[in-house]
Design an enzyme around this catalytic site. Structure first.
Site, PDB file in Angstrom:
ATOM      1  N   GLU A 115      66.595  32.743 -56.215  1.00 42.99           N
ATOM      2  CA  GLU A 115      65.823  32.159 -57.308  1.00 42.99           C
ATOM      3  C   GLU A 115      64.696  31.242 -56.820  1.00 42.99           C
ATOM      4  O   GLU A 115      63.876  30.804 -57.617  1.00 42.99           O
ATOM      5  CB  GLU A 115      66.749  31.361 -58.234  1.00 42.99           C
ATOM      6  CG  GLU A 115      67.777  32.236 -58.934  1.00 42.99           C
ATOM      7  CD  GLU A 115      68.715  31.436 -59.803  1.00 42.99           C
ATOM      8  OE1 GLU A 115      68.759  31.713 -61.020  1.00 42.99           O
ATOM      9  OE2 GLU A 115      69.401  30.538 -59.283  1.00 42.99           O
ATOM     10  N   TYR A 136      54.009  20.960 -83.508  1.00 47.98           N
ATOM     11  CA  TYR A 136      54.747  21.970 -82.740  1.00 47.98           C
ATOM     12  C   TYR A 136      54.155  22.147 -81.342  1.00 47.98           C
ATOM     13  O   TYR A 136      54.863  22.349 -80.367  1.00 47.98           O
ATOM     14  CB  TYR A 136      54.728  23.341 -83.422  1.00 47.98           C
ATOM     15  CG  TYR A 136      55.015  23.346 -84.897  1.00 47.98           C
ATOM     16  CD1 TYR A 136      56.174  22.775 -85.405  1.00 47.98           C
ATOM     17  CD2 TYR A 136      54.133  23.950 -85.783  1.00 47.98           C
ATOM     18  CE1 TYR A 136      56.436  22.793 -86.763  1.00 47.98           C
ATOM     19  CE2 TYR A 136      54.388  23.978 -87.142  1.00 47.98           C
ATOM     20  CZ  TYR A 136      55.545  23.393 -87.623  1.00 47.98           C
ATOM     21  OH  TYR A 136      55.804  23.409 -88.963  1.00 47.98           O
ATOM     22  N   LYS A 184      68.458  31.742 -70.457  1.00 47.26           N
ATOM     23  CA  LYS A 184      67.881  32.268 -69.221  1.00 47.26           C
ATOM     24  C   LYS A 184      68.222  33.759 -69.136  1.00 47.26           C
ATOM     25  O   LYS A 184      69.154  34.172 -68.444  1.00 47.26           O
ATOM     26  CB  LYS A 184      68.458  31.481 -68.027  1.00 47.26           C
ATOM     27  CG  LYS A 184      67.812  31.753 -66.703  1.00 47.26           C
ATOM     28  CD  LYS A 184      68.441  30.818 -65.650  1.00 47.26           C
ATOM     29  CE  LYS A 184      68.024  31.179 -64.264  1.00 47.26           C
ATOM     30  NZ  LYS A 184      68.761  30.399 -63.253  1.00 47.26           N
TER      31      LYS A 184
END
Length: 132
Positions: free
Chosen positions: A40, A69, A114
């Site tokens: 990763e 937002y 994820k």
């Protein structure tokens, strides 16, 4: 003109109480360097982020009365731009803290998925709730 015999549940002159005000961003996709494993490191992975912010309940008349937002999305992108983060939980906490920097926010709930991190699972992830 047909008149209804039903009585409106909220007469126009009856004052209503604001009980809750939430602002949310759902499904924000961010590419981030994230993860603790060797494979990763040095690459970006997709995160899907949901944020719910609880504000003091009150009438909202203009943008300055609430949370934009775009501010939430920019905070998530800024965390990703800072560099590699080991854990999704750490990313979530940083984002919740960033949202709580605005004193109008009483509680921040951040959920991060994820996708692709675990075989045969739609999306592992975490959810954190921080409050004043």
């Amino acid at each position: 003109m047909v008149q209804s015999s039903q009585v409106s549940p909220f007469p126009a002159d009856e004052p209503l109480r604001y009980e809750r005000l939430s602002v949310f961003v759902r499904g924000l996709e961010v590419e981030a360097g994230i993860g603790v494993y060797d494979h990763e490191q040095g690459r970006l992975q997709r995160l899907v982020i949901d944020v719910t912010l609880e504000l003091a309940p009150k009438p909202i008349e203009r943008l300055g009365d609430t949370i934009n937002y775009e501010t939430v999305a920019n905070a998530a992108r800024a965390i990703a731009a800072e560099g590699h983060v080991g854990l999704v939980e750490t990313f979530a906490e940083r984002l919740a803290r960033a949202c709580l920097e605005d004193r109008r926010v009483q509680r921040a709930t951040v959920r991060i998925e994820k996708p692709g991190a675990l075989a045969a699972v739609i999306a592992p992830g975490c959810e954190i709730v921080l409050a004043r």
